[in-house]
Design a protein around this motif. Structure first.
Motif, mmCIF file in Angstrom:
data_model
loop_
_atom_site.group_PDB
_atom_site.id
_atom_site.type_symbol
_atom_site.label_atom_id
_atom_site.label_comp_id
_atom_site.label_asym_id
_atom_site.label_seq_id
_atom_site.Cartn_x
_atom_site.Cartn_y
_atom_site.Cartn_z
ATOM 1 N N LEU A 63 46.627 51.481 37.350
ATOM 2 C CA LEU A 63 46.958 50.527 38.552
ATOM 3 C C LEU A 63 48.452 50.801 38.745
ATOM 4 N N PHE A 100 35.185 52.212 37.749
ATOM 5 C CA PHE A 100 36.811 51.830 37.928
ATOM 6 C C PHE A 100 37.487 53.278 37.803
ATOM 7 N N LYS A 145 46.933 43.033 43.643
ATOM 8 C CA LYS A 145 45.980 41.819 43.080
ATOM 9 C C LYS A 145 45.375 42.272 42.089
ATOM 10 N N SER A 146 44.568 43.505 41.927
ATOM 11 C CA SER A 146 44.277 44.196 40.844
ATOM 12 C C SER A 146 44.762 44.139 39.619
ATOM 13 N N ARG A 175 45.408 40.943 38.089
ATOM 14 C CA ARG A 175 44.440 40.340 37.312
ATOM 15 C C ARG A 175 44.699 41.050 35.911
ATOM 16 N N SER A 206 40.713 51.081 47.345
ATOM 17 C CA SER A 206 41.610 50.250 46.787
ATOM 18 C C SER A 206 40.963 48.770 46.757
ATOM 19 N N SER A 262 39.876 46.719 43.636
ATOM 20 C CA SER A 262 40.165 45.144 43.439
ATOM 21 C C SER A 262 38.790 44.362 43.150
ATOM 22 N N LYS A 263 37.512 44.699 43.822
ATOM 23 C CA LYS A 263 36.419 44.084 43.347
ATOM 24 C C LYS A 263 35.749 44.345 42.001
ATOM 25 N N SER A 298 37.808 45.268 39.471
ATOM 26 C CA SER A 298 38.688 44.719 38.500
ATOM 27 C C SER A 298 38.327 43.357 38.097
ATOM 28 N N GLU A 299 38.155 42.576 39.210
ATOM 29 C CA GLU A 299 37.583 41.118 39.215
ATOM 30 C C GLU A 299 36.299 41.228 38.473
#
Length: 728
Positions: free
Chosen positions: A553, A615, A660-661, A664, A702, A706-707, A709-710
């Protein structure tokens, strides 16, 4: 030349086969010569020294190989002295094995080559256990070991002096071979019969191989003074060709499209098989070039008419528009990408143009510039003490190795009294690896290879009663065993076991008894190594995956920021861009390799493999599309496409999602996102629809990252909280 013949030529002209032949000569020659004079036992000792030093002779710059072999020679001499003195008492011998197994394994803190030096020391200790010399014979024995080590090191350095560019050509040829395979796999995406998930899995796996070969070639080319100073035409052509291959790899990875939609839209038109055929033809041409470079011969084959084939494909696609088959813009983008790939393959062909040597003026040294592209491993003494903690994976592995070696030594001394019981300890030292996945794989290959090799050796001894024929087979098996030791370990074990049985038959041993003993010792050693890897401070890949994801990332975020800066009209120096691109390739390959290793571990230790695979694929798609957009901007320079407000919002959203990813995945190391001024001068300009589509797709990918990675982070946190609650 078909695929099989090309692969055979790659093998016979490659670095691994050259090393296999050299190792075989270095081992056999001393034993044969001294046997002629009635001193076969002395010849075996000299050969043992050569075997130990050969462990450190891994591909790389000549200076690094020389230093590694000299360090191994010093360690071999020291361990020989200590083992010979400790052999007077089984208690001292056990203590020495425990201490040396820990210290030699800790050499890994200074890198892979230093770790090989430690392995050479451990191998020497194990081999000495077979027949430890009497006290009065210690110094002569150590002297013969040192002579064998010097003999191997001298042979290796003479080979380099005679053919200084040969290793670099071999590394470059292997790099091109891996790249050709990567391009060939891209052709599968245009076949509706294949599953896209499996296509991506194969492509990402090959990405690991390409990165490995590129790093090996880069390390050799950019660390060799004779090459980076570019004082000869050969050195310049090697460097320029390697740079061209990296640019070609970028162009190949940049060719990403929504293959599901492409298949659905154009599957019935019949044009997709033509695209796949052209890609395979380009890959074949690239493979031929790699063989020619690796064998150091001119490429005599006729240049394939790829341009005409491309022209026929262009006409075919243009006809689809005329027939009303739908919008073909994506096919035209594929055409543009293939045209550029064909041009770059042609540039690689210029490697064989001798006129370049006459027309090119001597270039100034660029060693300092090239040095930025290779990792530097400094030998710092404090690194040893800094790793004396359970937080260090090297320390945990060293403790694991110590306990496993002691268990193998005790087992061999107390329960098994064969003539070669040191094979148990040798199996442990070779099988036990820092990660459980590799330990498990090596154990499986060792057991299967020992059984198959034992059967093969028995068949050879039964079918060939003639001494000369047996010796010829022995030499061939030795060359093959040492040629495959860095690539196909299963083949190494098969041929190594077979040639050992043949060798012991020459020494007067009953080969059936030797085979039974080797199989028994191997099973015991593998059981100890497997148990140690599983129960003693296990190193599961799932525990490291978050770090690899964060690194990927971080690299893609920097890659996307450079794209934003280019769109804002701020150029990036070429070398700065290449460094960012290199980080993206390396981090992506490391993540893919870690994921592959995780899949070989027990299912109970795997961490959400489906989401992790998604991912990995999304990370590859993201970097591919950033590369595609960057390449478009480089071709359009100095003009910058209109950059309207909607496009800026898409790019800003993509940057924010990646940041944001990263926050996290690695909250402690994720720095605040730097301001990326995208400018407002073009706010009212008519937006470039193609640019908007590409940036919107980057935003979508992207956001998907992010989803995912969450989900991954939440699952990880829940796993960490559960044990704490249970303990409370």
């Amino acid at each position: 030349m078909n695929t099989h013949s090309r692969r055979l030529r790659y093998f016979l002209s490659g670095q691994n086969f050259s090393d296999g032949v050299r190792t075989t000569v270095a081992i056999l020659l001393p034993a044969l010569l001294l046997a002629q004079w009635g001193h076969f036992d002395l010849g075996l000792t000299v050969s043992t020294g050569a075997v130990c030093v050969s462990v450190t002779d891994t591909p790389g710059p000549a200076a690094h190989r020389r230093n590694g072999m000299l360090a191994a020679l010093a360690v071999v001499v020291l361990t020989a002295l200590l083992t010979s003195l400790a052999a007077t008492s089984v208690w001292l011998l056990g203590l020495e094995i425990g201490v040396l197994s820990f210290l030699c394994t800790m050499f890994l803190v200074w890198g892979a080559r230093a770790g090989a030096v430690g392995t050479a020391g451990l191998l020497n200790v194990v081999l000495l256990l077979a027949h430890p010399p009497a006290l009065r014979e210690v110094l002569p024995h150590v002297g013969l070991l040192a002579l064998g080590g010097l003999w191997y090191a001298g042979l290796a350095m003479v080979a380099y002096q005679v053919l200084p560019y040969r290793p670099a050509q071999q590394a470059l040829g292997e790099c091109i071979h891996a790249l050709a395979r990567f391009l060939e796999l891209k052709a599968k995406f245009y076949s509706p019969e294949t599953a896209l998930d499996e296509d991506y899995r194969e492509l990402v796996a090959q990405q690991v191989v390409v990165n490995e070969k590129q790093e090996a070639a880069r390390d050799f080319l950019f660390r060799t003074r004779q090459i980076v100073n570019e004082t000869t035409s050969t050195g310049r052509r090697l460097v320029l060709t390697f740079v061209e291959t990296v640019d070609l790899y970028e162009r190949i990875t940049a060719g990403y499209y929504d293959y599901g939609t492409v298949r659905a839209t154009f599957g019935k038109s019949g044009v997709l098989p033509d695209i796949a055929a052209l890609i395979r033809h380009i890959a074949t041409e690239l493979d031929h070039l790699g063989v020619a470079i690796q064998t150091s011969r001119r490429y005599a084959g006729p240049s394939p008419d790829l341009s005409q084939e491309w022209g026929r494909l262009q006409a075919r696609i243009s006809a689809l528009d005329a027939d009303g088959e739908g919008h073909t813009r994506v096919l035209k983008k594929i055409l543009v990408n293939l045209r550029d790939i064909i041009r770059r393959v042609g540039n690689i062909r210029r490697y064989f143009d001798e006129s370049l040597a006459a027309t090119d003026a001597p270039a100034p040294s660029r060693a300092a510039e090239h040095a930025r592209f290779v990792a530097h491993q400094e030998i710092e003494r404090q690194a040893f003490s800094q790793n004396l903690t359970l937080k260090s994976s090297v320390f945990r592995h060293s403790v694991r190795m110590t306990l496993a070696c002691l268990a193998a030594f005790v087992l061999a001394e107390s329960l098994w009294h064969g003539q070669h019981n040191y094979w148990i300890l040798m199996t442990v030292t070779i099988m036990l690896k820092p990660g459980f996945s590799l330990t498990r794989q090596r154990n499986q290959e060792r057991i299967i290879g020992t059984l198959v090799g034992g059967a093969l050796g028995g068949v050879i001894l039964w079918a060939l009663p003639w001494t000369e024929a047996r010796f010829g087979v022995l030499v061939v098996f030795m060359v093959l065993a040492y040629s495959f030791q860095r690539t196909v370990y299963l083949a190494t074990v098969i041929f190594l076991t077979a040639y050992l049985l043949i060798m012991f038959s020459f020494l007067g041993f009953n080969y059936i008894g030797v085979a039974e003993e080797r199989i028994t010792d191997t099973l015991m050693g593998c059981a100890i190594a497997f148990s140690a890897g599983y129960f003693l401070f296990p190193n599961w890949e799932s525990e490291q995956l978050t770090d690899y994801m964060a690194a990927a990332l971080r690299a893609n975020l920097a890659y996307l920021r450079q794209l934003a800066n280019r769109l804002a009209g701020r150029p990036l120096p070429p070398n700065e861009y290449r460094l960012l691109r290199k980080d993206v390739y390396v981090s992506g390959a490391n993540l893919a390799a870690a994921f592959q290793r995780m899949l070989t571990e027990p299912k109970s230790k795997q961490y959400r493999p489906t989401e992790t695979h998604e991912f990995v694929v999304l990370n590859h798609i993201l970097s591919s599309n950033i590369a595609a957009l960057t390449a478009t901007l480089r071709e359009a320079a100095p003009a910058v496409p209109p950059f309207a407000a909607e496009s800026r919002r898409a790019l800003t959203s993509a940057l924010a999602a990646l940041q944001k990813s990263l926050a996290r995945m690695a909250p402690a190391t994720a720095a605040p996102a730097p301001e990326v001024g995208l400018g407002t001068a073009e706010a009212d300009a008519a937006d470039d629809k193609t640019l908007l589509e590409q940036l919107s797709f980057l935003q979508k990918v992207s956001t998907d990252i992010s989803k995912i990675s969450e989900v991954l982070v939440e699952q990880k946190q829940s796993q960490l909280v559960a044990p704490s609650a249970a303990e409370a």
